[in-house]
Design a protein around this motif. Sequence first.
Motif, short mmCIF file in Angstrom:
data_model
loop_
_atom_site.label_atom_id
_atom_site.label_comp_id
_atom_site.label_asym_id
_atom_site.label_seq_id
_atom_site.Cartn_x
_atom_site.Cartn_y
_atom_site.Cartn_z
N THR B 132 68.17 20.55 7.35
CA THR B 132 67.91 21.01 8.72
C THR B 132 66.65 21.89 8.80
OG1 THR B 132 69.42 22.86 8.34
CG2 THR B 132 70.34 20.92 9.41
N GLU B 133 65.82 21.82 7.79
CA GLU B 133 64.52 22.52 7.75
C GLU B 133 64.63 24.04 7.70
OE1 GLU B 133 62.55 20.52 11.17
OE2 GLU B 133 61.13 19.82 9.67
N GLN B 134 65.83 24.56 7.40
CA GLN B 134 65.96 26.02 7.34
C GLN B 134 65.20 26.60 6.15
OE1 GLN B 134 70.03 27.59 8.08
NE2 GLN B 134 70.53 25.55 8.77
N ASP B 136 62.32 25.39 5.02
CA ASP B 136 60.93 25.45 5.50
C ASP B 136 60.75 26.65 6.43
OD1 ASP B 136 60.14 23.24 4.08
OD2 ASP B 136 60.32 21.84 5.75
N ALA B 137 61.77 26.87 7.28
CA ALA B 137 61.68 27.99 8.22
C ALA B 137 61.59 29.31 7.45
CB ALA B 137 62.90 28.00 9.15
N LEU B 138 62.36 29.44 6.37
CA LEU B 138 62.28 30.66 5.56
C LEU B 138 60.85 30.88 5.06
CD1 LEU B 138 65.45 30.66 3.25
CD2 LEU B 138 64.84 32.37 4.94
N VAL B 139 60.24 29.79 4.58
CA VAL B 139 58.87 29.92 4.04
C VAL B 139 57.92 30.37 5.14
CG1 VAL B 139 56.95 28.69 2.97
CG2 VAL B 139 59.28 28.22 2.23
N THR B 140 58.04 29.75 6.33
CA THR B 140 57.12 30.12 7.41
C THR B 140 57.36 31.56 7.88
OG1 THR B 140 58.54 29.29 9.18
CG2 THR B 140 56.94 27.74 8.27
N LEU B 141 58.55 32.09 7.58
CA LEU B 141 58.84 33.48 7.94
C LEU B 141 58.54 34.41 6.75
CD1 LEU B 141 62.13 32.78 9.89
CD2 LEU B 141 60.01 33.63 10.88
N THR B 143 59.33 34.29 3.62
CA THR B 143 60.45 34.63 2.74
C THR B 143 60.58 33.54 1.69
OG1 THR B 143 61.55 35.73 4.58
CG2 THR B 143 62.94 35.14 2.71
#
Lengths: 248, 265
Positions: B132-134, B136-141, B143
């Motif tokens: 669910t790309e979470q 990837d979302a962590l990386v963009t944030l 983290t």
Amino acid sequence: MITLSGVHKTFGPNAVLRGVDLTIDRGTSMVVIGGSGTGKSVLLKSILGLVTPDKGVIALDGQDVRKAEREAFLARFGMLFQGGALFDSLKVWENVAFRLMRGPLARPKDEARETAIEKLRRVGLKPAVADLVPAELSGGMQKRVGLARAIAAEPEIIFFDEPTTGLDPIMSGVINELIREIVVEMGATAMTITHDMSSVRAIADNVAMLHGGVIQWTGPVAEMDAAKDPYLQQFIHGRSDGPIESVR
Amino acid sequence: MAQVLAPISAALAALGRPVLASLAALGRMTIYGAQTLGHIVRPPFYGREFASALLNVGWLSLPVVGLTAIFTGGALALQIYAGGQRFSAEAVVPQIVAIGMVRELGPVLVGLMIAARVTSSIAAEIATMKVTEQLDALVTLSTNPMKYLTVPRVLAGFLCVPLLVGIGDIIGIMGGFLVATGQLGFNPASYIKNTVDFLQTADVVSSLIKGAVFGFIATLIGCYYGMNSGRGAQGVGGATKGAVASASILILAANFILTSVLFGS
């Protein structure tokens, strides 16, 4: 300014990007269109370093992104993911304030929560939503929360990956309007990938069409309808006959 | 000659391919483990995620561990009594239950239960986050997913599983005690005395060491498979299945190695 020069990316036998050249000027909104599976998401993720290109250069304000200090580089970006990509285990406000509670932008919890609620209001959600978990929200609300998270740290550059996919036309209109307003209000550089033409017309300053692994056409949105490119015309009018094969 | 050798060569190749693939996977897991250890000592540290992992790996595993241990201890007492009768050695039930639970069954069964309960849940959770790309979302944030997801879970496994093993050992011995005194006619006081007198510090320490190693393996493998899962529901299912199978085998292999090192001489 974001510049892509000769960007290639291959997955196994599948060459997705075959030399993409594209420039996104500071403070403008670029929308990349193209059929499903043409590599739009790969292009966007390549800029962020989530996917490593095989060849080519991606530069932000003239500096090769591979040489940039990672944390400082990512701090300049906000991103709305296709499915929201909200963290299930965190409350809505914690999702929005994620970046504000960790790392160099960390601030006291109360202040982070306050900012999160303010951003939720900005995307049209009531403060009561803040204490829910993502599973309790509708698809449209999840997109709005994702949008609030993307703008929480007021980034210079915002990416939107298929912002209206899976939403009804009214909710799509609301999201498009919000994106446009927020980008203008923040003076941010925006890059959106979509195959929803109503989004393109609502959000874009400039449009680029990705087809066959290269940028097939690029120009201002106002010139899109009059453009002679047969690929672009087939795509924007949704015709099955034309140079783009409907069976891939 | 070539015609004779061809089927032998094909059979050897068929045998060699999965062996090489397994060794390559083991190598990747080892590198992942080394990277995790590197991140454990470097900030940032995520206290809340660590607390949540402690709760999930430790506290919420207690019922499974307790039930497994009590039934195993009870069954062990019955088996030893029945076997011991064949050469008039029924009296060794307390000693064998104690040593069997503390040295072997306690750590191994707790390790396998953790593999079933915790490894599977970690692998499924992280694989779903990937799909669910979470991640990837962590990386963009800004983290690092390894720091945010892997380190707290592995550290919790390393610290909690020895405690669970200790608790499992006690509950298992208690299961043997209940069966021996309630069903087999042992005197409660002498049962406890025999158990305590027979057990040595080295037995308990070895049990806890095994617990720490098994906890590290179970959580690390869950994270590894989650992070490297394929796409879609099938990817999540495959990651979960692979994680539980690999963690179980690695726990049993590590148990053999640790037993050889600790008691081989």
